[in-house]
Design a protein around this motif. Structure first.
Motif, PDB file in Angstrom:
ATOM      1  N   GLU A  82       0.831  -1.188   0.000  1.00  0.00           N
ATOM      2  CA  GLU A  82       0.000   0.000   0.000  1.00  0.00           C
ATOM      3  C   GLU A  82       0.873   1.249   0.000  1.00  0.00           C
ATOM      4  O   GLU A  82       2.090   1.184   0.153  1.00  0.00           O
ATOM      5  N   TYR A  98      -9.943   5.745   5.915  1.00  0.00           N
ATOM      6  CA  TYR A  98      -9.081   4.574   5.766  1.00  0.00           C
ATOM      7  C   TYR A  98      -9.272   3.622   6.951  1.00  0.00           C
ATOM      8  O   TYR A  98      -9.282   4.040   8.110  1.00  0.00           O
ATOM      9  N   ARG A 105      -8.830  -3.230  -2.466  1.00  0.00           N
ATOM     10  CA  ARG A 105      -8.119  -2.464  -1.436  1.00  0.00           C
ATOM     11  C   ARG A 105      -6.689  -2.156  -1.884  1.00  0.00           C
ATOM     12  O   ARG A 105      -6.196  -1.037  -1.715  1.00  0.00           O
TER      13      ARG A 105
END
Length: 258
Positions: A68, A78, A165
């Motif tokens: 990420e 988030y 995601r």
């Protein structure tokens, strides 16, 4: 003095008067119950470890862990998630008896009892046998722990769309800039937005703009009127420059997400 044995004198109380052999008994006295540590037992351990390591490396190559982007403390939307090997504890804290007023049970008591039970399992079942059926307590506790971890991990992971995601939080590769400094809207972004939202739209004092879902009109309105913790009148310029700024943010955001 013992009759027929002669006299024995021990000058140190820590030394036994009776001589004992320090040579271990031969393995042949325990057929089928023991084996030499070297090389028999150690070779089996090495082979088992090698098979596990090769399998693990193949899994990593086939399904690499998604990375990420940089952490953004200003992004209230988030949802952080622990690594996969802690997902079972994350799922445990969702149950009523391990959350809210009972959170101490979820974070300390239940994990403490579980890991403590596994720690003392060998002492609770210390029979001479090594087969699973000869050690029901230790084997039962281990199976219970294994099933619980697998079930809680599966339940937690099943509610997360990992591909989406990872795509939404994809990091920008180092050294590869997606910002087109020749874009007409870059100058307006540099003057009004860069200090808070970063040179690559990665965020900083303000949220990241990469992957933004705002439309062009919404971005223009936010730049003038602000939103949330962002004050109004951050943009100072003409209507044309405002449109160019919105176009720059949308185009750069899309390029960063590709």
């Amino acid at each position: 003095m013992h009759k027929g044995k002669g006299m024995k004198f021990v000058g140190d109380s820590r030394i036994s008067a009776e001589k004992t052999s320090k040579i271990p008994k031969d393995y042949s006295e325990y057929p089928g119950r023991t084996e030499a540590f070297w090389p028999n037992f150690l070779l089996k351990e090495w082979l088992a470890g090698a098979v596990f390591l090769v399998g693990f490396l193949c899994l990593v190559l086939a399904h690499p862990s998604p990375l990420e982007g940089m952490a953004d403390p200003t992004d209230a939307a988030y949802i952080p998630l622990p690594d996969w090997y802690f997902l079972f504890l994350y799922e445990l804290l969702k149950y009523q008896f391990a959350s809210g007023d009972w959170i101490i049970l979820g974070i300390l008591v239940i994990p403490g009892i579980a890991f403590g039970a596994l720690l003392i399992a060998p002492f609770l079942d210390n029979g001479p046998g090594r087969r699973p059926r000869q050690r029901p307590v230790a084997v039962g506790m281990m199976l219970l722990a294994l099933v619980s971890c697998i079930w809680l991990t599966y339940t937690s992971a099943a509610h997360v769309d990992w591909e989406t995601r990872a795509e939404q939080n994809k990091p920008i590769p180092p050294g590869e800039s997606v910002v087109d400094q020749d874009h007409p809207g870059f100058a307006a972004y540099e003057n009004s937005c860069l200090s808070c939202h970063g040179g690559e739209l990665e965020g900083g004092a303000g949220p990241a703009l990469v992957g933004t879902e705002h439309t062009k009109e919404e971005i223009m309105d936010i730049a003038v009127n602000g939103i949330g913790a962002m004050p109004a009148d951050q943009f100072q310029g003409t209507d044309e420059e405002l449109e160019q700024l919105a176009d720059f943010i949308i185009e750069t955001s899309e390029a960063a997400g590709e």
